[in-house]
Structure formats: structure tokens, C-alpha cells
Design an enzyme around this catalytic site. Structure first.
Site, short mmCIF file in Angstrom:
data_model
loop_
_atom_site.label_atom_id
_atom_site.label_comp_id
_atom_site.label_asym_id
_atom_site.label_seq_id
_atom_site.Cartn_x
_atom_site.Cartn_y
_atom_site.Cartn_z
N ARG A 121 0.81 -1.24 0.00
CA ARG A 121 0.00 0.00 0.00
C ARG A 121 0.84 1.28 0.00
O ARG A 121 0.39 2.33 0.43
CB ARG A 121 -0.97 0.04 1.17
N LYS A 143 1.97 11.39 -10.75
CA LYS A 143 1.06 10.52 -11.49
C LYS A 143 1.80 9.26 -11.87
O LYS A 143 2.88 9.33 -12.47
CB LYS A 143 0.56 11.21 -12.76
N GLU A 193 7.49 19.22 -25.15
CA GLU A 193 6.80 19.48 -23.87
C GLU A 193 7.32 20.78 -23.24
O GLU A 193 6.59 21.49 -22.55
CB GLU A 193 6.99 18.31 -22.89
N LYS A 240 6.09 22.89 -14.14
CA LYS A 240 5.30 21.70 -13.80
C LYS A 240 4.98 21.72 -12.29
O LYS A 240 3.86 21.41 -11.88
CB LYS A 240 6.09 20.44 -14.18
N GLU A 250 -5.65 16.84 -10.06
CA GLU A 250 -6.42 17.23 -11.24
C GLU A 250 -7.91 17.33 -10.93
O GLU A 250 -8.76 16.79 -11.62
CB GLU A 250 -6.19 16.22 -12.40
N ARG A 259 -4.35 21.39 -13.41
CA ARG A 259 -3.50 20.42 -14.07
C ARG A 259 -3.95 20.13 -15.50
O ARG A 259 -3.14 19.72 -16.35
CB ARG A 259 -3.49 19.14 -13.22
N ASN A 263 -2.66 19.71 -20.75
CA ASN A 263 -3.17 19.01 -21.92
C ASN A 263 -3.06 19.85 -23.20
O ASN A 263 -3.46 19.39 -24.27
CB ASN A 263 -4.64 18.64 -21.65
N HIS A 266 -2.46 18.39 -26.62
CA HIS A 266 -2.54 16.93 -26.53
C HIS A 266 -3.83 16.35 -27.11
O HIS A 266 -3.84 15.20 -27.55
CB HIS A 266 -2.35 16.46 -25.08
N HIS A 270 -3.38 13.37 -29.58
CA HIS A 270 -3.92 12.02 -29.38
C HIS A 270 -4.72 11.56 -30.61
O HIS A 270 -4.81 10.36 -30.86
CB HIS A 270 -4.81 11.98 -28.13
N HIS A 292 5.09 10.49 -29.95
CA HIS A 292 4.21 11.33 -29.14
C HIS A 292 4.62 12.80 -29.19
O HIS A 292 3.80 13.69 -29.43
CB HIS A 292 4.20 10.82 -27.69
N1 NAD Z 1 3.37 10.59 -15.05
C1 NAD Z 1 3.26 11.68 -15.77
O1 NAD Z 1 2.90 12.77 -15.26
C2 NAD Z 1 3.60 11.62 -17.23
C3 NAD Z 1 3.73 12.81 -17.96
C4 NAD Z 1 4.09 12.74 -19.29
C5 NAD Z 1 4.31 11.48 -19.89
N2 NAD Z 1 4.15 10.36 -19.15
C6 NAD Z 1 4.38 9.04 -19.76
O2 NAD Z 1 5.76 8.96 -20.14
C7 NAD Z 1 5.87 8.02 -21.21
C8 NAD Z 1 6.81 8.60 -22.24
O3 NAD Z 1 8.05 8.81 -21.64
P1 NAD Z 1 9.37 9.08 -22.51
O4 NAD Z 1 9.09 10.13 -23.51
O5 NAD Z 1 10.47 9.26 -21.54
O6 NAD Z 1 9.52 7.76 -23.36
P2 NAD Z 1 9.97 6.25 -23.02
O7 NAD Z 1 9.89 5.97 -21.58
O8 NAD Z 1 9.19 5.43 -23.98
O9 NAD Z 1 11.50 6.27 -23.46
C9 NAD Z 1 11.81 6.56 -24.80
C10 NAD Z 1 13.00 5.74 -25.29
O10 NAD Z 1 14.20 6.27 -24.72
C11 NAD Z 1 15.02 5.19 -24.24
N3 NAD Z 1 15.90 5.76 -23.23
C12 NAD Z 1 15.58 6.17 -21.97
N4 NAD Z 1 16.63 6.76 -21.39
C13 NAD Z 1 17.65 6.70 -22.28
C14 NAD Z 1 18.99 7.16 -22.26
N5 NAD Z 1 19.49 7.83 -21.23
N6 NAD Z 1 19.75 6.95 -23.36
C15 NAD Z 1 19.24 6.30 -24.45
N7 NAD Z 1 17.98 5.87 -24.52
C16 NAD Z 1 17.18 6.06 -23.45
C17 NAD Z 1 14.01 4.18 -23.78
O11 NAD Z 1 14.59 2.89 -23.71
C18 NAD Z 1 12.96 4.28 -24.87
O12 NAD Z 1 13.34 3.51 -25.99
C19 NAD Z 1 4.48 7.75 -21.72
O13 NAD Z 1 4.08 6.46 -21.33
C20 NAD Z 1 3.62 8.80 -21.02
O14 NAD Z 1 2.31 8.35 -20.77
C21 NAD Z 1 3.82 10.41 -17.83
#
Ligand code: NAD
Length: 390
Positions: A121, A143, A193, A240, A250, A259, A263, A266, A270, A292
């Protein structure tokens, strides 16, 4: 950069070269004593040398490290993977005060955060983001979650981030040395972003000059200049953090934005990011589909054009934003878009659309945005027109 939450809770985001070992060395102070064990979830894209540095930093505290590696894909950001990781964590016999450490991009961060939120938990999580997007966005704000795969009349659909929890990290370490190995398209996704934050910051009262600053540093950012990147991350984390501090879960009414402002761009993004045939470079279909961040860049331009059509923002803002995004290596138009009706339909299916009413975040000037309920469809069509490459 501090992230201050309601009821006095707070944590810090450490930014710069060496931030990861530096934050890990503070674990005994953060937890009250050095943890006996730590569960490390590592992105398979992270260079082995960085993984080894994290392990060494933890072991120097006398902490035993167990790790699991994850190849991050959206289908693998699932309840199955969550269950596998929880099982591996439980097998270590970890107690409630032993931390989960996320080392990777947003997918690994969201999964690791959800594992930490649900194991016993809730156990502490430290986010060590290794992509630009996860440094400026995903690792901050608490999140966490996974996607759900559901069967619909039109086949299996991945519902993004449909199961999860709010679970704030105890610390975030944005170590800029991790960015050197990022593939160009992954790096640029984070810049998209950042432009989004720059379009919101003045309205939040945090950093009115962020859009101009980003414009003057665009070339340095594109070449990954260390100092420019560290400042970019710090200023974007502050934006942020301001949004999260005002609306952690949110729940803000749409008139206030809260929050939901994050978007921006986005709902447009999407609608197109899952279409298989769209390429960021019209002349090179082999680059399809859009990533994305690329879809977000196109979505930001479409949002500016929609706002211009409604008289909320000037047409100059649209060209200013498109110029900046293009300088940062992001697409601002796309060839092969479906017709407007199909796009509007896809926007209405976005999970953030409330009870079938289209709800868009739109700029109302350089650096300020607001939520607009039910915008005129002619204006949304004008938004799509602005990004349609003929
Ligand atoms: N929690 C939140 O508030 C929030 C906000 C925005 C996005 N997200 C989520 O984040 C995700 C996207 O994250 P992302 O853009 O980081 O993409 P990702 O996690 O898919 O990573 C992108 C690629 O980069 C590679 N990678 C990571 N670190 C590396 C490094 N140092 N060197 C080389 N390669 C590396 C990974 O293996 C992957 O292939 C989505 O699932 C999205 O929903 C969450």
C-alpha cells in the site's frame, strides 16, 4: 527545484551532471536511515555505465540492490508487467521503508511509481529520469500508472494511463549526463513538452520570460549544450511544479484550468499519434508513425491556429511557435492527415473529453492559456488546416 504540495509535503528535484549519485547519497537522511535493500527498475535503453553508477552509489550506503530491466513500450506498460515487477519486489521480502528506484524514461517511471504506490500500500520511490521528457514532465507530480488493453467493437484498444495512483516521489534526480545517449527523436519529444510549458508559464505567474528564453537558446538546446539544458530543465520543472502545487489530483474546475492545462496540444496529438501512416518528414515515409512528442508539436501549432481563428490569440503566435518548434527539430505540418470529420471524431474519443463535449486548452496570448469548452468546430477545422501538408 522544490515541489511544494498541500499540507506541507514537499520534495526536491536535483538537476545537473551527477544529480543521481548526489540524490542517492541523501537517502539515509530522507528515509531516516540507510535502506537495507533497494529495488531498482531499469530502462533497457539506459547505458550500462549509468546503471552501474546507480548500483555503486546505493551499495556505498550498504544497501543491497535488486534490479529488474524493462524494455519500455506502451503495450508493456501494462498490468501484466506491473504484476511481474510487484512479484519480483515481494520476492526480495522488502519492507515498507525500502525504496523503489526508477532509472529510465517516462514508461519506466510511471510503472515503477505504480509498483511503489501499490506494494504494501505504498513504499518510497525515487525517480531518476533519463529522458528529457521524463525530466521536465513525467517524473514530477506523482502521477503513476499503466495502460489498459480493452476489446471494443473495432478491435483491441490501448487506453493510456487508465489504471494507476497518485504517489509522489521522495526525491527526483534529473542527471543531465543521461541525456547524451538519447536518440534525436526521443530528445526532441522532450523539447516539445518544454515549448508547451513555455506557452503556459506566464499565465501561471511562474516564468513569464520562458518562451522568449527558449527562443534565444533554441540552437544551444538543439545541440544539447550542458548549461542550456540544465537551465531548461530547472525552469520547466518549476512550471510543472507550479501546476502540480495548485492541483495535485487534477480536481480543479475547468474554468480555473489547473493540471488540465498541461493538456495543451494533446487533444490534437492524441487524434493523430496512433495513425500508422503519418511521418514527421513527408519525403520519408519510413519514419512513420509519429512519435508522441512530434504529435504534440503539431498539436501545439493546431491549438494556436484554433485560438487565432477564435480571436483568442494573434496569428503571430502561431507562426512564432511553429518557427521555434521547427528550430528544435520538430515537425509542424504533416502529410496524409485524414479528413476533418474523422479527426474531430477522434478528438471526441479522447479520454480527457468530458461527457462528449470537446474541451480544449487554447493559448490566449504568448505564455498564457485557458480551457475552452465546446469550441466552434469551424475553428478546430482551421486548426487542423494549419498543420495539414498538402
Ligand atoms: N506521469 C506523468 O505525469 C507523465 C507525464 C508525461 C508522460 N508520461 C508518460 O511517459 C511516457 C513517455 O516517456 P518518454 O518520452 O520518456 O519515453 P519512453 O519511456 O518510452 O522512453 C523513450 C525511449 O528512450 C530510451 N531511453 C531512456 N533513457 C535513455 C537514455 N538515457 N539513453 C538512451 N535511450 C534512453 C528508452 O529505452 C525508450 O526507448 C508515456 O508512457 C507517457 O504516458 C507520464
Amino acid at each position: 527545484v522544490p515541489v511544494a504540495l498541500s499540507d506541507g509535503r514537499a520534495y526536491e528535484v536535483a538537476i545537473g551532471p551527477g544529480a543521481i549519485p548526489s540524490v542517492l547519497s541523501t537517502l539515509p537522511a530522507l528515509l531516516g536511515r540507510a535502506p537495507a535493500r533497494a529495488f531498482l527498475i531499469v530502462d533497457s535503453g539506459v547505458p550500462a555505465a549509468l546503471h552501474a553508477r546507480v548500483t555503486a552509489a546505493l551499495e556505498s550506503l550498504g544497501t543491497r540492490v535488486t534490479f529488474e530491466t524493462l524494455a519500455p513500450t506502451e503495450p508493456a506498460k501494462s498490468l501484466d508487467t506491473h504484476a511481474r515487477l510487484l512479484g519480483a519486489l515481494a520476492a526480495t521480502g522488502a519492507g515498507r521503508d525500502e525504496p523503489v528506484i526508477a532509472l529510465g524514461g517516462g514508461i519506466v517511471g510511471d510503472l515503477a511509481g505504480f509498483v511503489a504506490a501499490s506494494y504494501r500500500r505504498g513504499v518510497p520511490v525515487v525517480q531518476c529520469p533519463t529522458t528529457l521528457l521524463s525530466m521536465v514532465d513525467a517524473s514530477v507530480g506523482g502521477k503513476t500508472g499503466v495502460n489498459l488493453s480493452v476489446q471494443t467493437d473495432s478491435g483491441a484498444r490501448l487506453l493510456k494511463n487508465m489504471a494507476g495512483a497518485f504517489h509522489q516521489p521522495i526525491a527526483v534526480a534529473a542527471d543531465t549526463t543521461a541525456l547524451a545517449s538519447l536518440p534525436p527523436r526521443v530528445f526532441a519529444a522532450g523539447l516539445a513538452e518544454c515549448v508547451k510549458h513555455a506557452l503556459l508559464s506566464a499565465g501561471l505567474g511562474t516564468d513569464p520570460g520562458l518562451l522568449s528564453w527558449t527562443e534565444t537558446r533554441a540552437d544551444l538546446l538543439d545541440t544539447r549544450d550542458d548549461a542550456a539544458l540544465a537551465e531548461l530543465i530547472a525552469r520547466n520543472v518549476a512550471v510543472k511544479a507550479a501546476v502540480v502545487a495548485g492541483d495535485e489530483r487534477e480536481l480543479a474546475p475547468s474554468a480555473e484550468g489547473g493540471r488540465a492545462l498541461l493538456n495543451l496540444g494533446h487533444t490534437f496529438a492524441h487524434a493523430i499519434e496512433t495513425l500508422p501512416g503519418l511521418s514527421p518528414v513527408a519525403a520519408d515515409p519510413s519514419l512513420a508513425p509519429l512519435q508522441h512528442g512530434e504529435a504534440v508539436a503539431i498539436g501545439l501549432v493546431a491549438a494556436c491556429a484554433t485560438a487565432a481563428e477564435m480571436g483568442l490569440a494573434s496569428a503571430d503566435l502561431e507562426s512564432r511557435v511553429a518557427t521555434l518548434l521547427a528550430r528544435l527539430g520538430l515537425p509542424v505540418r504533416v502529410a496524409g492527415l485524414p479528413g476533418d470529420d474523422a479527426l474531430l471524431d477522434a478528438m471526441r474519443h479522447d479520454k480527457k473529453v468530458l461527457s462528449g463535449t470537446l474541451r480544449l486548452v487554447l493559448p490566449v496570448g504568448p505564455g498564457a492559456c485557458r480551457v475552452v469548452e465546446d469550441p466552434p468546430l469551424s475553428a478546430v477545422r482551421a486548426g487542423w488546416d494549419a498543420v495539414r501538408q498538402r
